[in-house]
Design a protein around this motif. Structure first.
Motif, PDB file in Angstrom:
ATOM      1  N   GLN A  72       0.832  -1.198   0.000  1.00 18.03           N
ATOM      2  CA  GLN A  72       0.000   0.000   0.000  1.00 18.03           C
ATOM      3  C   GLN A  72       0.868   1.251   0.000  1.00 18.03           C
ATOM      4  OE1 GLN A  72      -3.421   0.269   2.532  1.00 18.03           O
ATOM      5  NE2 GLN A  72      -3.722  -1.949   2.601  1.00 18.03           N
ATOM      6  N   ALA A  73       1.958   1.222   0.747  1.00 16.67           N
ATOM      7  CA  ALA A  73       2.876   2.365   0.753  1.00 16.67           C
ATOM      8  C   ALA A  73       3.497   2.558  -0.626  1.00 16.67           C
ATOM      9  CB  ALA A  73       3.963   2.159   1.806  1.00 16.67           C
ATOM     10  N   SER A  76       0.878   4.075  -2.816  1.00  9.00           N
ATOM     11  CA  SER A  76       0.573   5.435  -2.381  1.00  9.00           C
ATOM     12  C   SER A  76       1.450   6.451  -3.096  1.00  9.00           C
ATOM     13  CB  SER A  76       0.751   5.553  -0.869  1.00  9.00           C
ATOM     14  OG  SER A  76       0.548   6.885  -0.435  1.00  9.00           O
ATOM     15  N   THR A  77       2.729   6.125  -3.273  1.00  2.00           N
ATOM     16  CA  THR A  77       3.653   7.026  -3.966  1.00  2.00           C
ATOM     17  C   THR A  77       3.216   7.256  -5.406  1.00  2.00           C
ATOM     18  OG1 THR A  77       5.490   6.299  -2.568  1.00  2.00           O
ATOM     19  CG2 THR A  77       6.047   7.373  -4.659  1.00  2.00           C
ATOM     20  N   SER A  80      -0.094   9.277  -5.620  1.00  2.00           N
ATOM     21  CA  SER A  80       0.136  10.696  -5.348  1.00  2.00           C
ATOM     22  C   SER A  80       0.646  11.412  -6.588  1.00  2.00           C
ATOM     23  CB  SER A  80       1.125  10.848  -4.194  1.00  2.00           C
ATOM     24  OG  SER A  80       1.356  12.213  -3.899  1.00  2.00           O
ATOM     25  N   ALA A  99      -7.060   5.620  -3.169  1.00  2.00           N
ATOM     26  CA  ALA A  99      -6.467   6.164  -1.946  1.00  2.00           C
ATOM     27  C   ALA A  99      -7.458   6.110  -0.786  1.00  2.00           C
ATOM     28  CB  ALA A  99      -6.004   7.599  -2.181  1.00  2.00           C
ATOM     29  N   MET A 102      -7.130   2.898   1.210  1.00  2.00           N
ATOM     30  CA  MET A 102      -5.844   2.501   1.789  1.00  2.00           C
ATOM     31  C   MET A 102      -5.892   2.542   3.312  1.00  2.00           C
ATOM     32  SD  MET A 102      -2.845   4.059  -0.659  1.00  2.00           S
ATOM     33  CE  MET A 102      -3.029   5.683   0.068  1.00  2.00           C
ATOM     34  N   THR A 104      -3.212   3.284   5.201  1.00  2.00           N
ATOM     35  CA  THR A 104      -1.933   3.902   5.559  1.00  2.00           C
ATOM     36  C   THR A 104      -2.167   5.325   6.046  1.00  2.00           C
ATOM     37  OG1 THR A 104      -1.544   4.803   3.340  1.00  2.00           O
ATOM     38  CG2 THR A 104      -0.794   2.549   3.769  1.00  2.00           C
ATOM     39  N   THR A 106      -0.785   7.920   5.025  1.00  2.00           N
ATOM     40  CA  THR A 106      -0.655   8.905   3.944  1.00  2.00           C
ATOM     41  C   THR A 106      -1.953   9.102   3.167  1.00  2.00           C
ATOM     42  OG1 THR A 106       0.102   7.176   2.414  1.00  2.00           O
ATOM     43  CG2 THR A 106       1.785   8.373   3.656  1.00  2.00           C
ATOM     44  N   ALA A 107      -2.961   8.295   3.445  1.00  2.00           N
ATOM     45  CA  ALA A 107      -4.193   8.326   2.645  1.00  2.00           C
ATOM     46  C   ALA A 107      -4.894   9.685   2.720  1.00  2.00           C
ATOM     47  CB  ALA A 107      -5.135   7.210   3.092  1.00  2.00           C
ATOM     48  N   LEU A 110      -3.234  12.400   0.700  1.00  2.00           N
ATOM     49  CA  LEU A 110      -3.406  12.171  -0.725  1.00  2.00           C
ATOM     50  C   LEU A 110      -4.801  12.587  -1.180  1.00  2.00           C
ATOM     51  CD1 LEU A 110      -2.162   8.869  -2.425  1.00  2.00           C
ATOM     52  CD2 LEU A 110      -3.827  10.418  -3.431  1.00  2.00           C
TER      53      LEU A 110
END
Length: 258
Positions: A72-73, A76-77, A80, A99, A102, A104, A106-107, A110
């Motif tokens: 997932q990480a 995510s990149t 984004s 997203a 997710m 994570t 960072t969701a 994003l």
């Protein structure tokens, strides 16, 4: 007879010179699947088509919540970058959709980028994604979006998404929406309040206002945490197409997410 033959020949020559190179069967050429498939093959030679990228994103959005944290990480990149740079709003919308599922940290950041997108449908998808989140920040972003957004469809998407959140933040926004002059906005606010409160006070905005604590000035911040931030500048998109990472193939030759 001779004059007629000469006239026909001249007419044919004139048609060619004037640009009718495809002749009278031009329409049949485009109906013929041979020519259509030839054009598709030419597109494929230039790289991954939008159709293929869309299918990959749909598959990712359906399965990303089941992937391990490191995968997932990884995605995510890439998601984004798509939200920031992809010139196709449908690809950016699907990236936001993925997203939203997710697991994570960072969701949220994003998805927040999607709220500032220049496409209405991307901003609406960001609202729907925030409605599926459980973080307190998700409700605050939806409230701020309702207070600062100028497009009615996006405002309504934010109100609908608030139905999945609890607490004072969604109540403040929905209370303001009850005072809106638009009957559709009032109706949507009451529907969302049923989700927030778990109760039903009917179809009259004044009954809901009495039940949840009276009316609010339309100038009050809907987030309950100060004035909502400005929408900010639109995302600048690149001229080129951002390639979507290819998916690894399994032993049968089909692609799968890992």
């Amino acid at each position: 007879m001779a004059r007629t033959l000469v006239a026909c020949v001249l007419l044919g020559v004139t048609s060619v010179i004037s640009g009718c190179h495809d002749g009278p069967l031009y329409a049949l050429k485009h109906v013929n699947p041979y020519f259509t498939m030839k054009e598709w093959r030419a597109d494929d030679q230039l790289g991954v088509t939008d159709h293929e990228r869309r299918n990959q994103l749909l598959k990712l959005a359906d399965t990303i919540d089941s992937l391990p944290a490191n995968r997932q990480a990884y995605w995510s990149t890439h998601l984004s970058k798509m939200v920031e740079m992809d010139p196709n709003p449908e690809m950016r919308r699907l990236a936001i959709s993925a997203a939203g599922k997710m697991r994570t940290g960072t969701a949220i950041g994003l998805i927040e980028k999607g709220l500032k997108d220049d496409s209405i449908k991307v901003r609406m998808e960001a609202c729907r994604a925030l409605g599926n989140r459980r973080e307190a920040q998700a409700a605050s972003l939806l409230a701020s979006t309702y207070g600062s957004e100028t497009e009615l469809d996006v405002q309504h998407a934010a109100l609908a998404a608030l139905a999945n959140h609890k607490g004072q933040v969604p109540l403040n926004s929905l209370r303001i929406a009850l005072n809106d002059r638009n009957p559709a906005t009032q109706s949507l606010a009451m529907q969302s309040l049923r989700g927030v409160t778990g109760k039903d006070f009917g179809q009259r905005p004044d009954a809901w206002l009495k039940a949840i604590g009276g009316s609010e000035s339309s100038t009050t911040s809907p987030s309950g945490i100060g004035a909502p931030p400005s929408a900010g500048p639109a995302v600048q998109v690149a001229d080129g197409k951002l390639s979507f990472p290819s998916l690894p193939a399994d032993s049968n030759g089909s692609t799968q997410l890992r």
